[in-house]
Design a protein around this motif. Structure first.
Motif, short mmCIF file in Angstrom:
data_model
loop_
_atom_site.label_atom_id
_atom_site.label_comp_id
_atom_site.label_asym_id
_atom_site.label_seq_id
_atom_site.Cartn_x
_atom_site.Cartn_y
_atom_site.Cartn_z
N GLY A 174 -7.23 25.00 56.75
CA GLY A 174 -7.76 24.05 55.67
C GLY A 174 -6.87 24.20 54.61
N ARG A 175 -5.37 24.00 55.00
CA ARG A 175 -4.27 24.21 53.92
C ARG A 175 -3.08 23.44 54.18
NH1 ARG A 175 -2.51 30.27 53.30
NH2 ARG A 175 -1.36 29.23 51.28
N SER A 176 -2.47 23.16 53.15
CA SER A 176 -1.12 22.29 53.19
C SER A 176 -0.33 22.75 52.04
CB SER A 176 -1.71 20.72 53.09
OG SER A 176 -0.42 20.13 52.91
N THR A 177 0.80 22.57 52.39
CA THR A 177 1.70 23.35 51.39
C THR A 177 2.90 22.13 51.38
OG1 THR A 177 3.14 24.25 52.97
CG2 THR A 177 1.43 25.67 52.04
N LEU A 178 3.53 21.93 50.03
CA LEU A 178 4.54 21.12 49.70
C LEU A 178 5.75 22.12 49.38
CD1 LEU A 178 5.85 18.38 49.39
CD2 LEU A 178 5.11 18.30 47.02
N TYR A 179 6.78 21.90 50.21
CA TYR A 179 8.04 22.86 49.85
C TYR A 179 9.22 22.00 49.19
CZ TYR A 179 12.07 25.80 50.81
OH TYR A 179 13.41 26.52 50.73
N ILE A 180 9.63 22.33 47.85
CA ILE A 180 10.56 21.68 47.37
C ILE A 180 11.80 22.55 47.29
CG2 ILE A 180 11.39 20.58 45.07
CD1 ILE A 180 8.71 20.04 44.41
N ALA A 181 12.83 22.08 47.85
CA ALA A 181 14.20 23.06 47.91
C ALA A 181 15.12 22.72 46.65
CB ALA A 181 14.98 22.58 49.06
N ALA A 182 15.76 23.38 46.33
CA ALA A 182 16.72 23.46 45.13
C ALA A 182 16.52 22.47 43.97
CB ALA A 182 18.02 22.62 45.68
N SER A 183 15.13 22.92 43.35
CA SER A 183 14.46 22.16 42.50
C SER A 183 15.47 21.85 41.42
CB SER A 183 13.46 22.85 41.75
OG SER A 183 13.90 23.99 41.14
N GLN A 184 15.18 20.42 40.80
CA GLN A 184 15.91 19.79 39.57
C GLN A 184 15.06 19.31 38.40
OE1 GLN A 184 17.53 16.36 41.65
NE2 GLN A 184 18.96 17.65 43.10
N PRO A 185 15.53 19.50 37.10
CA PRO A 185 14.58 18.84 36.25
C PRO A 185 13.78 17.49 36.30
CG PRO A 185 16.72 19.91 35.26
CD PRO A 185 17.01 19.51 36.76
N GLY A 186 14.54 16.67 37.04
CA GLY A 186 13.95 15.56 37.41
C GLY A 186 12.61 15.56 38.38
N ASP A 187 12.42 16.81 38.99
CA ASP A 187 11.22 17.07 39.65
C ASP A 187 10.03 17.27 38.80
OD1 ASP A 187 13.19 18.93 42.14
OD2 ASP A 187 12.92 16.75 41.99
N SER A 188 10.34 17.57 37.62
CA SER A 188 9.23 18.01 36.51
C SER A 188 8.26 16.86 36.54
CB SER A 188 9.75 18.35 35.20
OG SER A 188 10.59 19.28 35.24
N ALA A 189 6.96 17.15 37.11
CA ALA A 189 5.81 15.88 37.09
C ALA A 189 4.39 16.87 37.41
CB ALA A 189 6.33 15.00 38.04
N THR A 190 3.31 16.08 37.52
CA THR A 190 2.43 16.47 38.40
C THR A 190 2.16 16.18 39.55
OG1 THR A 190 1.09 16.75 36.39
CG2 THR A 190 -0.39 16.65 38.27
N TYR A 191 1.98 17.17 40.68
CA TYR A 191 1.72 16.92 42.01
C TYR A 191 0.56 17.00 42.71
CZ TYR A 191 6.97 17.22 41.75
OH TYR A 191 8.39 16.87 41.87
N LEU A 192 0.08 15.87 43.36
CA LEU A 192 -1.37 15.85 43.72
C LEU A 192 -1.51 15.80 45.26
CD1 LEU A 192 -2.31 13.05 41.35
CD2 LEU A 192 -3.32 15.19 40.99
N CYS A 193 -2.46 16.56 45.65
CA CYS A 193 -2.68 16.51 47.28
C CYS A 193 -3.97 15.61 47.46
CB CYS A 193 -2.67 17.58 47.98
SG CYS A 193 -3.72 18.80 47.76
N ALA A 194 -3.82 14.96 48.47
CA ALA A 194 -5.32 14.12 48.95
C ALA A 194 -5.61 14.22 50.10
CB ALA A 194 -5.18 12.78 48.11
N GLY A 195 -6.81 14.35 50.55
CA GLY A 195 -7.04 14.41 52.05
C GLY A 195 -7.82 12.82 52.27
N GLU A 196 -7.61 12.36 53.55
CA GLU A 196 -8.43 11.09 53.80
C GLU A 196 -9.36 11.33 54.50
OE1 GLU A 196 -6.40 7.89 56.29
OE2 GLU A 196 -6.99 6.71 54.43
#
Lengths: 115, 114
Positions: free
Chosen positions: B71-93
């Motif tokens: 029951g898990r999901s992960t989002l991996y972001i490599a080499a983060s940048q200031p433009g990545d600043s935001a809210t990240y939402l996951c959703a199950g269908e």
């Protein structure tokens, strides 16, 4: 158009007023969804259309909420006798197919503030 | 009722760091898992969609995985940048009363510090 559009982007209503929110989905998309997003929360499902048919309205919070899509393209979400708890961002999404595995594309939302 | 949880609620990292955002869901009868980005005052931008038969998807610096059994999901972001600043939402269908609807988490607010 290139994406999902919604209007107005912002709406301020006095308590008791009726409001109508419009959604233009991506051209040719069969499915259309409405979601409600309260401040600091994730969006919550309101209702679903497949073409002009409203197949699921299980998420509508009360009978003051009404949605339609008469010609299977543009949709309108109407809220009658608005209350302060209706203040939220209302998001519209569309997808190309009729079932699962279809990516949903979202519009910018309409921010409704009820005074 | 399906529930989707995202931890942490907020995350601040220095520019260039790799990071992982977590999403968990209570109902394994999920059709797909979608990750979105939301900028302040804006709508949702779809980042990645993982079908239930898949285990991961990649797009540029983003990689998302799905493990239905846990029951898990992960989002991996490599080499983060200031433009990545935001809210990240996951959703199950999930299959609903007459539709395939998305159930969202509350999101993780990411700040990437220059």
């Amino acid at each position: 158009g290139a994406g999902v559009s919604q209007s107005p982007r912002y709406k301020v209503a006095k308590r008791g007023q009726d409001v109508a929110l419009r959604c233009d989905p991506i051209s040719g998309h069969v499915s259309l969804f409405w979601y409600q997003q309260a401040l600091g929360q994730g969006p919550e499902f309101l209702t679903y259309f497949q073409n002009e048919a409203q197949l699921d309205k299980s998420g509508l919070p009360s009978d003051r909420f009404f949605a339609e899509r008469p010609e299977g393209s543009v949709s309108t979400l109407k809220i009658q006798r608005t209350q302060q708890e209706d203040s939220a961002v209302y998001l519209c999404a569309s997808s190309s197919g009729q079932g699962y595995i279809d990516e949903q594309f979202f519009g910018p939302g309409t921010r409704l503030t009820v005074l | 009722k399906q529930e989707v949880t995202q931890i942490p609620a907020a995350l601040s990292v220095p520019e260039g760091e790799n990071l992982v955002l977590n999403c968990s869901f209570t109902d394994s009868a999920i059709y797909n898992l979608q990750w979105f980005r939301q900028d302040p005052g804006k709508g949702l931008t779809s980042l990645l969609l993982i079908q239930s038969s898949q285990r991961e998807q990649t797009s540029g610096r983003l990689n998302a995985s799905l493990d239905k059994s846990s029951g898990r999901s992960t989002l991996y972001i490599a080499a983060s940048q200031p433009g990545d600043s935001a809210t990240y939402l996951c959703a199950g269908e999930y299959s609903g009363a007459g539709s395939y609807q998305l159930t969202f988490g509350k999101g993780t607010k990411l700040s990437v510090i220059p």
